[in-house]
Design an enzyme around this catalytic site. Structure first.
Site, PDB file in Angstrom:
ATOM      1  N   GLY A 145       0.811  -1.214   0.000  1.00 40.01           N
ATOM      2  CA  GLY A 145       0.000   0.000   0.000  1.00 40.01           C
ATOM      3  C   GLY A 145       0.844   1.263   0.000  1.00 40.01           C
ATOM      4  O   GLY A 145       0.372   2.339   0.357  1.00 40.01           O
ATOM      5  N   ALA A 146       2.107   1.158  -0.413  1.00 36.03           N
ATOM      6  CA  ALA A 146       2.997   2.319  -0.377  1.00 36.03           C
ATOM      7  C   ALA A 146       3.311   2.818  -1.779  1.00 36.03           C
ATOM      8  O   ALA A 146       4.199   3.634  -1.964  1.00 36.03           O
ATOM      9  CB  ALA A 146       4.287   1.956   0.349  1.00 36.03           C
ATOM     10  N   SER A 152       4.276  -1.225  -5.535  1.00 38.16           N
ATOM     11  CA  SER A 152       3.879  -2.373  -6.357  1.00 38.16           C
ATOM     12  C   SER A 152       4.139  -3.720  -5.724  1.00 38.16           C
ATOM     13  O   SER A 152       4.703  -4.619  -6.343  1.00 38.16           O
ATOM     14  CB  SER A 152       4.595  -2.326  -7.695  1.00 38.16           C
ATOM     15  OG  SER A 152       3.775  -1.692  -8.584  1.00 38.16           O
ATOM     16  N   ASP A 159       4.290  -1.918 -13.692  1.00 42.61           N
ATOM     17  CA  ASP A 159       4.725  -2.565 -12.448  1.00 42.61           C
ATOM     18  C   ASP A 159       5.327  -3.939 -12.724  1.00 42.61           C
ATOM     19  O   ASP A 159       6.397  -4.281 -12.228  1.00 42.61           O
ATOM     20  CB  ASP A 159       3.542  -2.709 -11.482  1.00 42.61           C
ATOM     21  CG  ASP A 159       2.807  -1.395 -11.272  1.00 42.61           C
ATOM     22  OD1 ASP A 159       3.387  -0.345 -11.569  1.00 42.61           O
ATOM     23  OD2 ASP A 159       1.651  -1.425 -10.825  1.00 42.61           O
ATOM     24  N   TYR A 208      -8.722   5.480 -10.277  1.00 42.79           N
ATOM     25  CA  TYR A 208      -7.777   4.979 -11.291  1.00 42.79           C
ATOM     26  C   TYR A 208      -8.562   4.577 -12.545  1.00 42.79           C
ATOM     27  O   TYR A 208      -8.212   4.954 -13.670  1.00 42.79           O
ATOM     28  CB  TYR A 208      -6.981   3.788 -10.733  1.00 42.79           C
ATOM     29  CG  TYR A 208      -5.907   3.289 -11.676  1.00 42.79           C
ATOM     30  CD1 TYR A 208      -4.611   3.781 -11.606  1.00 42.79           C
ATOM     31  CD2 TYR A 208      -6.194   2.337 -12.650  1.00 42.79           C
ATOM     32  CE1 TYR A 208      -3.625   3.344 -12.486  1.00 42.79           C
ATOM     33  CE2 TYR A 208      -5.226   1.894 -13.534  1.00 42.79           C
ATOM     34  CZ  TYR A 208      -3.946   2.396 -13.444  1.00 42.79           C
ATOM     35  OH  TYR A 208      -2.973   1.946 -14.318  1.00 42.79           O
TER      36      TYR A 208
END
Ligand code: GLA
Length: 380
Positions: free
Chosen positions: A123-124, A127, A173, A222
């Protein structure tokens, strides 16, 4: 990590793993939301990632365990597997890979024991989901004695995310995790897609400030940006926004409503910034690359509108500090993390000062991570 993984696997499942794979997280260096628009993007594979250990079972069961999750989750062998909800939703990444394998002419694994271990914050914006997909895919292929070209593995992991997990992400990613190389950036032309590496000048340093903020509607936002970009392309009469130059977009301005115009302008100018960044890096000009990173952030802030006051504050603080070449949000946006490109002189004390200023304004401290480049996904 490897010894810890083997020990935990033995403690959980009472035997040794047959295969171990690891895949790194990534920083999005520049190229924000360009990937699904057919553009180019630069990513940094970092020295943190996800480890997966597996061993085959012949009783028709797939048993999963994560360090964080604790309990073992047992599922029957089903091809395609069923999507999980709630606490087990992290399983959708390896399950999505299993569901995607046959679509690429590869055999899904039968029964197995599976343990994942991570030194990558989730959650940072780093990826962790792609890292889990890549590590799972390599482990499943090796378990079944199969091999596949790396570009295929990367694309099947993206398929897992798009079709099974249900996030309409691009190839960034998975591509960076799959094609990473220490001391290099991964340069992706997303339309092919084709993958290359660009050497990173030795004096580059990366700092990541993870705000732990996440817009409640982040997945929907998104997807909304994705739709807005596709709508803009359609109104411009092209398949993807990568087909439009900044000059052509300006000439066609009247064809687009204001929102779609802003989104399109961000994308076409961002693609131009990616190309300019590659040129700057090849010339060893980190200051020029840094200015492009900050320009990318301002475009996210004003045109793509995927920044937040928290991310803007960090970028403002960082870009006003000495030894910082540039800073920007990294990843999808709407919360998450800011990345700064600095000289080696940028100090821990400076990073702490930025975190303290942030805490005074927003009441919570961001995590500060000094990130280094690392190698791409591989069996261990
Ligand atoms: C997320 C997605 C990527 C990319 C970025 C934005 O990280 O997973 O595919 O679209 O957002 O550039």
């Amino acid at each position: 990590m490897k010894a810890e993984l083997i020990a935990k696997f033995a403690a959980r499942f009472g035997r040794a793993p047959a295969v171990i794979a690891r895949a790194p997280g990534r920083l999005e260096f520049i190229g924000n939301h360009t990937d699904y628009n057919g553009g180019t993007v630069l990513g940094v594979p970092i020295d943190r990632g996800i480890w997966v250990a597996v061993a085959a079972r012949d009783d028709g069961r797939r048993r999963f365990c994560s360090e964080a999750g604790g309990a073992i989750k047992t599922l029957p062998v089903e091809n395609p597997p069923a999507k999980q909800r709630g606490a087990g939703s992290w399983l959708n990444y390896p399950l999505g890979v299993i569901a995607a394998l046959p679509e690429f002419g590869l055999r899904p694994p039968a029964g197995f024991d599976f343990l994942a271990l991570s030194d990558l914050p989730s959650g940072a914006g780093l990826s962790s989901s792609a890292a889990l997909e890549l590590a799972s895919a390599l482990a499943f292929l090796a378990l079944g004695g199969q091999d596949a070209p790396r570009a295929t593995v990367v694309q099947l992991c993206r398929r897992a995310e798009n079709h099974f997990v249900g996030v309409p992400c691009g190839i960034l990613d998975q591509g960076v995790s799959g094609f990473g190389q220490k001391d290099h950036l991964v340069h992706i032309d997303c339309r092919g897609p084709s993958f290359a590496t660009v050497p990173l000048p030795a004096a580059a340093r990366f700092w990541v400030f993870n705000t732990h903020t996440k817009h409640a509607l982040v997945d929907g936002l998104y997807a909304a940006r994705h739709r807005e970009c596709m709508a803009a392309a359609q109104l411009l009469g092209v398949a993807l926004l990568a087909d439009v130059s900044p000059a052509a977009l300006e000439a066609a301005r009247a064809k687009l409503p204001p929102v779609e115009f802003r989104r399109a302008r961000h994308i076409v100018e961002e693609i131009a910034r990616v190309d300019a960044t590659v040129t700057a890096l090849r010339a060893g000009d980190l200051a020029a690359a840094g200015r492009l990173l900050t320009a990318s952030h301002r475009s996210s802030q004003l045109l793509f509108e995927n920044s937040t006051p928290e991310l803007d504050f960090l970028v403002d603080q960082l870009t006003a500090a000495p030894h910082v070449h540039g800073a920007r949000l990294t990843g999808g946006g709407f919360g998450g993390a800011v990345m700064a490109l600095t000289t080696p002189e940028f100090s821990e004390a400076q990073a702490t000062a930025v975190a303290t200023a942030y805490a005074e304004k927003f009441g919570a401290r961001p995590d500060v991570l000094r990130a280094s480049t690392g190698d791409g996904a591989a069996l261990q």
